[in-house]
Design a protein around this motif. Structure first.
Motif, PDB file in Angstrom:
ATOM      1  N   HIS A 128       0.820  -1.224   0.000  1.00 32.75           N
ATOM      2  CA  HIS A 128       0.000   0.000   0.000  1.00 32.75           C
ATOM      3  C   HIS A 128       0.854   1.276   0.000  1.00 32.75           C
ATOM      4  N   GLN A 129       2.156   1.108  -0.288  1.00 35.05           N
ATOM      5  CA  GLN A 129       3.090   2.233  -0.427  1.00 35.05           C
ATOM      6  C   GLN A 129       3.131   3.117   0.824  1.00 35.05           C
ATOM      7  N   LYS A 130       3.081   2.440   1.990  1.00 32.36           N
ATOM      8  CA  LYS A 130       3.233   3.126   3.275  1.00 32.36           C
ATOM      9  C   LYS A 130       4.691   2.981   3.700  1.00 32.36           C
ATOM     10  N   ASP A 131       5.412   4.071   3.709  1.00 30.81           N
ATOM     11  CA  ASP A 131       6.851   4.014   3.959  1.00 30.81           C
ATOM     12  C   ASP A 131       7.156   4.043   5.455  1.00 30.81           C
ATOM     13  N   VAL A 132       7.923   3.064   5.932  1.00 33.42           N
ATOM     14  CA  VAL A 132       8.338   3.008   7.340  1.00 33.42           C
ATOM     15  C   VAL A 132       9.805   2.605   7.402  1.00 33.42           C
ATOM     16  N   ASP A 133      10.458   2.928   8.511  1.00 28.82           N
ATOM     17  CA  ASP A 133      11.773   2.369   8.794  1.00 28.82           C
ATOM     18  C   ASP A 133      11.561   0.952   9.328  1.00 28.82           C
ATOM     19  N   TYR A 134      12.591   0.107   9.222  1.00 29.37           N
ATOM     20  CA  TYR A 134      12.400  -1.267   9.673  1.00 29.37           C
ATOM     21  C   TYR A 134      13.725  -1.979   9.884  1.00 29.37           C
ATOM     22  N   MET A 135      13.620  -3.089  10.600  1.00 30.32           N
ATOM     23  CA  MET A 135      14.696  -4.071  10.740  1.00 30.32           C
ATOM     24  C   MET A 135      14.025  -5.431  10.847  1.00 30.32           C
ATOM     25  N   CYS A 284      -1.186  -4.182  11.919  1.00 31.37           N
ATOM     26  CA  CYS A 284      -1.468  -3.281  10.796  1.00 31.37           C
ATOM     27  C   CYS A 284      -2.654  -2.358  11.101  1.00 31.37           C
ATOM     28  N   ARG A 285      -3.626  -2.854  11.843  1.00 29.29           N
ATOM     29  CA  ARG A 285      -4.726  -1.986  12.280  1.00 29.29           C
ATOM     30  C   ARG A 285      -4.199  -0.791  13.074  1.00 29.29           C
ATOM     31  N   GLN A 286      -3.226  -1.062  13.941  1.00 30.15           N
ATOM     32  CA  GLN A 286      -2.642   0.009  14.748  1.00 30.15           C
ATOM     33  C   GLN A 286      -1.894   1.023  13.880  1.00 30.15           C
ATOM     34  N   LEU A 287      -1.490   0.588  12.686  1.00 29.27           N
ATOM     35  CA  LEU A 287      -0.745   1.459  11.775  1.00 29.27           C
ATOM     36  C   LEU A 287      -1.648   2.090  10.720  1.00 29.27           C
ATOM     37  N   GLY A 288      -2.971   1.925  10.906  1.00 27.95           N
ATOM     38  CA  GLY A 288      -3.919   2.592  10.016  1.00 27.95           C
ATOM     39  C   GLY A 288      -4.322   1.797   8.795  1.00 27.95           C
ATOM     40  N   ILE A 289      -4.003   0.493   8.758  1.00 28.25           N
ATOM     41  CA  ILE A 289      -4.386  -0.359   7.635  1.00 28.25           C
ATOM     42  C   ILE A 289      -5.670  -1.107   7.996  1.00 28.25           C
ATOM     43  N   MET A 290      -6.739  -0.841   7.281  1.00 26.60           N
ATOM     44  CA  MET A 290      -8.011  -1.505   7.547  1.00 26.60           C
ATOM     45  C   MET A 290      -7.976  -2.962   7.050  1.00 26.60           C
ATOM     46  N   ASP A 291      -8.872  -3.785   7.604  1.00 28.50           N
ATOM     47  CA  ASP A 291      -8.853  -5.218   7.310  1.00 28.50           C
ATOM     48  C   ASP A 291      -8.956  -5.513   5.814  1.00 28.50           C
TER      49      ASP A 291
END
Length: 445
Positions: A128-135, A284-291
């Motif tokens: 969904h092209q949601k950019d985050v930092d990660y490891m 993902c819900r906590q990050l604003g991604i709906m089901d």
């Protein structure tokens, strides 16, 4: 900013080095041995050490941060020089926290499933092209590096490992992240060489729960009794969100997730992966991604590297490899494999080569781990035991601890390879479980 890596060649360390190089930092490093793919990836970025070994002269006063890997020893000459000069020395997780302390930190913890759950979350966000930092601890399709660090992203998603932070920092890695949002997938005794008792191991998860920031969120597996005990005993304030295995069915070898939006076809299989998926959905819900958006993305998730990953063979035989080596992971992988391939002849191979898996006391955790397979094989190297300075283990003891009299046990790689050559890989299905390589066995041929 100038950074120097002591033991730059590790799978985690070299990814962090690349991420910092991409961020514009000046990066140097040393190691006494660097293998592929780390070697080529560091060379491509221009940060592969010119020669192997430790060189105290590389430690200079203009270095802003020294990052110490677990591969280095406490008496490392570069480490000694850095201490002598009073330079700031970070462990890998400590430096990641420094890079993310102004962001919302999402930490995925657990004895098993954390790499897959983290991978699922990143796959959905990337879809969904949601950019985050990660490891994350595995190479993912569509991602060039296992670490990403930026100035601008609001979130950082971290795979939280309970193993030690560095040779001079004996705290569990995930205790340094201070999550705003956390997930706990399960607790099953691991790393017996470090955590001598089960309670000592569980204590790390109690501390992790206590490290959640006030008012934070913990998504947790309510089907795991040990996880539930840890969550219920927590004294700090955070919101608790339980999850459990969702409904699913297997039709013509294809897994379908049963949802209010209809049946969702998946590219992964196994009850443990469906459980992982459910945890990822709640994060993902906590990050604003709906089901609906989550399901739309997760259909194309093919799994994390070496987690029930299908191997393309020259003879088109059906073979999967899995990083499973700890008992809980082996049991989950075997169960998933047997459920997915009910009618086929099922071969399962397990390599024991970690300190824990070769400890006679810990071997009891593998009871019935290979049950359900038509042909079960365990391999461990007697040479590896000698190198690790561990006592010999008899094949009979392995059969006894696994509670499987039909188990085939090999202690010599050549004998294992000879047996492998007798098998027709186009007949039946094969599950290869190891964090090693079965003494150099080529799984593609």
């Amino acid at each position: 900013m100038k950074t120097h890596f002591i033991a730059i060649g590790g799978s985690a360390m070299h990814n962090l080095a690349i991420a910092l190089k991409d961020k514009g930092y000046q990066v140097t490093g040393s190691d006494d041995a660097i293998f592929e793919p780390s070697k080529s990836r560091l060379e491509k970025k221009g940060i592969l050490p010119a020669e192997m070994g430790w060189f105290p002269e590389k430690i200079t006063s203009d270095i802003d941060a020294v990052i110490l890997g677990m591969h280095a020893h406490q008496d490392n000459p570069e480490l000694a020089k850095a201490k002598e000069m009073g330079l700031k020395i970070y462990s890998y997780p400590e430096f990641l926290y420094e890079q993310s302390k102004t962001k919302t930190r999402v930490v995925i913890a657990g004895s098993h499933g954390k790499t897959t759950i983290t991978s699922m979350i990143l796959h959905v966000l990337n879809f969904h092209q949601k950019d985050v930092d990660y490891m994350v601890g595995a190479q993912l399709e569509g991602f060039d590096c296992m670490v990403k660090l930026t100035q601008d992203n609001d979130f950082m998603v971290l795979e939280g490992d309970e193993y030690l932070s560095s040779p001079i920092d004996l705290r569990s890695k995930f205790l340094l992240y201070q999550p705003n949002i956390a997930l706990m997938s399960g607790i099953a005794w691991d790393h017996i060489n470090v955590f001598k008792t089960f309670d000592d191991y569980i204590e790390q998860f109690r501390k992790f729960t206590a490290s959640i920031t006030p008012g934070g969120v913990l998504v947790y597996n309510e089907e795991d009794a040990e996880v539930v005990k840890v969550v219920e005993s927590a004294e700090n304030y955070f919101r608790k969100i339980p999850y459990k295995t969702p409904e699913y069915e297997i039709t013509n070898g294809k897994v379908f997730l049963k949802t209010e939006m209809g049946d969702i076809p998946l590219s992964v299989f196994g009850a443990h992966n469906l459980l992982n998926l459910e945890g990822a959905r709640h994060i993902c819900r906590q990050l604003g991604i709906m089901d609906e958006d989550f399901y739309d993305a997760i259909m194309s998730f093919k799994g994390a590297s070496k987690r029930l990953e299908k191997v393309e063979r020259e003879d088109k035989g059906t073979l999967y490899k899995d990083f499973a080596h700890a008992p809980s992971k082996v049991k989950a992988a075997v169960k998933a494999f047997c459920e997915q391939f009910k009618k086929e002849t099922k071969y399962g191979f397990l390599e024991l080569h970690t300190y824990s898996s070769l400890n006679p006391v810990f071997l009891e955790q593998y009871d019935h781990a290979m049950d359900g397979l038509d042909e079960a094989v365990v391999f461990y190297s007697e040479d590896a035991l000698r190198i690790k300075r561990m006592d010999p283990i008899s094949p009979d003891l392995i059969k006894e601890k696994f509670k499987n009299e039909k188990l085939k046990v090999f202690t010599n790689a050549e004998e294992l390879h000879a047996y492998w050559e007798t098998l027709d890989k186009t007949q039946g299905v094969f599950l290869m479980m190891s964090s090693g390589n079965f003494g150099g066995l080529d799984l593609t041929k």
